[in-house]
Design an enzyme around this catalytic site. Structure first.
Site, PDB file in Angstrom:
ATOM      1  N   ASP A 166       0.853  -1.187   0.000  1.00  0.00           N
ATOM      2  CA  ASP A 166       0.000   0.000   0.000  1.00  0.00           C
ATOM      3  C   ASP A 166       0.888   1.236   0.000  1.00  0.00           C
ATOM      4  O   ASP A 166       1.472   1.593   1.021  1.00  0.00           O
ATOM      5  CB  ASP A 166      -0.902   0.020   1.235  1.00  0.00           C
ATOM      6  CG  ASP A 166      -1.964  -1.067   1.200  1.00  0.00           C
ATOM      7  OD1 ASP A 166      -2.123  -1.685   0.143  1.00  0.00           O
ATOM      8  OD2 ASP A 166      -2.612  -1.282   2.235  1.00  0.00           O
ATOM      9  N   GLU A 251     -11.601  -7.931   2.160  1.00  0.00           N
ATOM     10  CA  GLU A 251     -11.784  -9.365   2.367  1.00  0.00           C
ATOM     11  C   GLU A 251     -12.831  -9.641   3.435  1.00  0.00           C
ATOM     12  O   GLU A 251     -12.997  -8.872   4.385  1.00  0.00           O
ATOM     13  CB  GLU A 251     -10.448 -10.002   2.779  1.00  0.00           C
ATOM     14  CG  GLU A 251      -9.376  -9.850   1.714  1.00  0.00           C
ATOM     15  CD  GLU A 251      -7.988 -10.178   2.235  1.00  0.00           C
ATOM     16  OE1 GLU A 251      -7.114 -10.459   1.396  1.00  0.00           O
ATOM     17  OE2 GLU A 251      -7.776 -10.154   3.460  1.00  0.00           O
ATOM     18  N   THR A 406      -7.095 -15.937  -2.179  1.00  0.00           N
ATOM     19  CA  THR A 406      -5.955 -15.042  -2.365  1.00  0.00           C
ATOM     20  C   THR A 406      -4.565 -15.622  -2.130  1.00  0.00           C
ATOM     21  O   THR A 406      -3.606 -14.896  -2.258  1.00  0.00           O
ATOM     22  CB  THR A 406      -6.098 -13.833  -1.408  1.00  0.00           C
ATOM     23  OG1 THR A 406      -6.148 -14.309  -0.065  1.00  0.00           O
ATOM     24  CG2 THR A 406      -7.356 -13.039  -1.713  1.00  0.00           C
ATOM     25  N   GLU A 447      -6.035 -14.825  -7.090  1.00  0.00           N
ATOM     26  CA  GLU A 447      -5.056 -13.756  -7.259  1.00  0.00           C
ATOM     27  C   GLU A 447      -3.707 -14.238  -6.749  1.00  0.00           C
ATOM     28  O   GLU A 447      -3.637 -15.139  -5.921  1.00  0.00           O
ATOM     29  CB  GLU A 447      -5.456 -12.509  -6.453  1.00  0.00           C
ATOM     30  CG  GLU A 447      -6.769 -11.892  -6.833  1.00  0.00           C
ATOM     31  CD  GLU A 447      -7.154 -10.736  -5.915  1.00  0.00           C
ATOM     32  OE1 GLU A 447      -6.372 -10.433  -4.979  1.00  0.00           O
ATOM     33  OE2 GLU A 447      -8.219 -10.151  -6.126  1.00  0.00           O
ATOM     34  N   LEU A 450       1.605 -11.654  -4.150  1.00  0.00           N
ATOM     35  CA  LEU A 450       2.700 -10.706  -4.339  1.00  0.00           C
ATOM     36  C   LEU A 450       2.986 -10.544  -5.825  1.00  0.00           C
ATOM     37  O   LEU A 450       2.630 -11.410  -6.627  1.00  0.00           O
ATOM     38  CB  LEU A 450       3.971 -11.214  -3.638  1.00  0.00           C
ATOM     39  CG  LEU A 450       3.923 -11.279  -2.114  1.00  0.00           C
ATOM     40  CD1 LEU A 450       5.130 -12.023  -1.600  1.00  0.00           C
ATOM     41  CD2 LEU A 450       3.857  -9.885  -1.532  1.00  0.00           C
TER      42      LEU A 450
END
Length: 508
Positions: A166, A251, A406, A447, A450
């Protein structure tokens, strides 16, 4: 030590040819003053999640290298690429449109199907209730449409910032923060009384605390505004899917392991049910159960960085599996499921005719212990005879929603090597969650946790997306979203590998 934390999981990027081993705990604790010893074994029972995963998915030395020659009948798996977090600034303006156009044009040349973008609640409805600013997103969507790409759009009702990766900070709307100054119980709260501003507590879902509206009404109004504003993009099928943010990092989970409160991997995290609204709900549930003394959270569940065996609640044969523990964990996990049920019900109405999805976090540390402590504090009742993921995927099916999971590319053997004390098993977790979704016949998307630029990582994703030796020919991903568009991805040698990956996922 090469571990990195993403929004949902840790990843270690070491390539290995070894099969992961299972773990056995060879002693137990009767109190917080007795600590077990852990030993490793490689002769675990065939019903252990990891061994089942390896057997059914053919995770062998041969499969660890690339599936270079996939079966000709494997399906076409759409590929999306996440856009940068700060593509829309806090004023609602599209940032550097010319550069973005050139990057998207390059992505288009690799034959990706589309892009994913967060529509941040904290930007769009920043200043005042029902004052929506969609202008920057409209310009972005027009560029995407004109390039012939599709859109996955995330309804992001959470704060951005504070997690690895982020690079910007986007809080929830200012007018909501002002309400929180006067009533801090609108936020999730830990046992020390610390308020987490990442998202709103599910305890207030039906409370009229937001200037005469409930959070559910606020979320519904936001989604309906988006649907009306971008009607043409829905009609032309430019928007292919809407993912609904249901908690921190978008999530469906409690914010049980916040780094800003000192949590470090592989701490078990803490229960997040100490705001007055959730406490009231717990007390009401205890009274209905016939034991008002149970109307409080566990007092022996440790702290953010505890290990399960250091606590009386999570240790082997601990209170988590007693009458009170089972009552509390059922209530705690049901609050999570009820929140998802309510919000997805509203989303299904707002976006009728367009696929919707929800993201579930991969909490893989302490998976190879009896209690699954880290999953429990996050709201996933996955211990003993309870399989909380089945309840979650059934709730998703009720609303016709896909599951987005994820941590598909993580390797158990890497966790074993770098963090043996975590008793982690991401592959076993993936096997359990994906199969729970396939059993109820809902789409399963994924997904990478990283950024991935190397063939080893892409091959790992391919193994999950198009498993070899699938006896039923139906255990495939419905889509994959790559994290994330960046100048590094577009460097020549990295982009060549990415193009190859897209071709393999498209089965070309």
């Amino acid at each position: 030590m090469a571990s990195i934390f993403s929004s949902s999981s840790f990843h270690l990027g070491f390539k290995t040819k070894k099969m992961a081993c299972s773990y056995k705990i060879d002693s137990t604790c009767a109190s917080t003053h007795q600590f077990p010893r852990f030993s490793l074994r490689r002769d675990g029972p065939m019903d252990s999640p990891l061994r089942m995963f390896a057997a059914n998915r053919a995770y062998s030395d041969a499969a660890d290298s690339a599936p270079e020659n996939l079966d000709e009948k494997t399906p076409y798996i759409p590929i999306y690429v996440m856009l940068p977090l700060g593509i829309i600034n806090m004023e609602g303006e599209l940032v550097d449109a010319d550069n973005l156009f050139n990057q998207l044009k390059m992505l288009k040349s690799s034959n990706v199907d589309g892009v994913m973008v967060d529509c941040w609640w904290g930007i769009v409805e920043r200043r005042a209730p029902k004052e929506y600013n969609w202008s920057g997103y409209k310009k972005l969507f027009e560029i995407v449409r004109d390039l012939g790409l599709k859109l996955q759009v995330v309804m992001s009702f959470h704060e951005c910032g504070g997690n690895v990766g982020d690079d910007i900070h986007i809080p929830i709307p200012q007018w909501v923060q002002e309400i929180g100054y006067e009533n801090p119980d609108i936020y999730f709260t830990d046992k020390e009384g610390r308020r987490n501003h990442e998202c709103l507590s599910w305890g207030i879902d039906a409370e009229m605390v937001l200037n005469g509206r409930t959070p559910l009404e606020v979320y519904s109004d936001y989604m309906r505004s988006f649907r009306l504003e971008f009607d043409d993009f829905f009609a032309r099928r430019v928007i292919s899917e809407i993912e609904i943010g249901l908690g921190p990092c978008g999530e469906l989970r409690y914010p049980s392991y916040p780094a800003k409160f000192g949590w470090e991997y592989p701490g078990i995290g803490e229960f997040q049910c100490y705001d007055k609204y959730l406490i009231k709900s717990l007390q009401k549930a205890a009274e209905a159960w016939g034991n008002s003394a149970w109307g409080k959270a566990p007092e022996n569940a440790g702290s953010y960085n505890s290990k399960p065996q250091e606590t009386g609640f999570f240790c082997d044969f601990g209170e988590y599996n007693g009458f009170y523990g089972r009552f509390f964990l059922h209530w705690y996990s049901q609050i999570l499921i009820n929140h998802g049920d309510r919000v997805l019900g509203l989303a299904a109405l707002a976006f009728k005719g367009t696929p919707i999805a929800a993201k579930v976090s991969g909490i893989h540390w302490w998976y190879n212990t009896k209690s699954h402590a880290a999953e429990l504090t996050a709201g996933f009742y996955n211990s003993g005879n309870f399989t909380g993921y089945s309840a979650i995927v059934s709730m998703l099916k009720k609303h016709g929603a896909a599951l987005n999971f994820t941590c598909l590319e993580l390797r158990t053997v890497d966790q074993e090597r770098e963090f043996p004390e975590a008793l982690s098993d991401p592959e076993g977790l993936v096997w359990k969650v994906l199969n729970a979704a396939w059993e109820v016949k809902i789409p399963v998307a994924g997904e990478n946790a990283l950024p991935c630029y190397h063939r080893e990582g892409y091959n790992k994703i391919l193994q999950i997306a198009k498993p070899m030796n699938d006896p039923f020919g139906r255990h495939y991903l419905s889509a994959f979203t790559y994290l994330r568009l960046s100048p590094t991805l577009l460097e020549k040698h990295n982009f060549i590998e990415f193009e190859r990956f897209v071709q393999k996922m498209h089965d070309k």
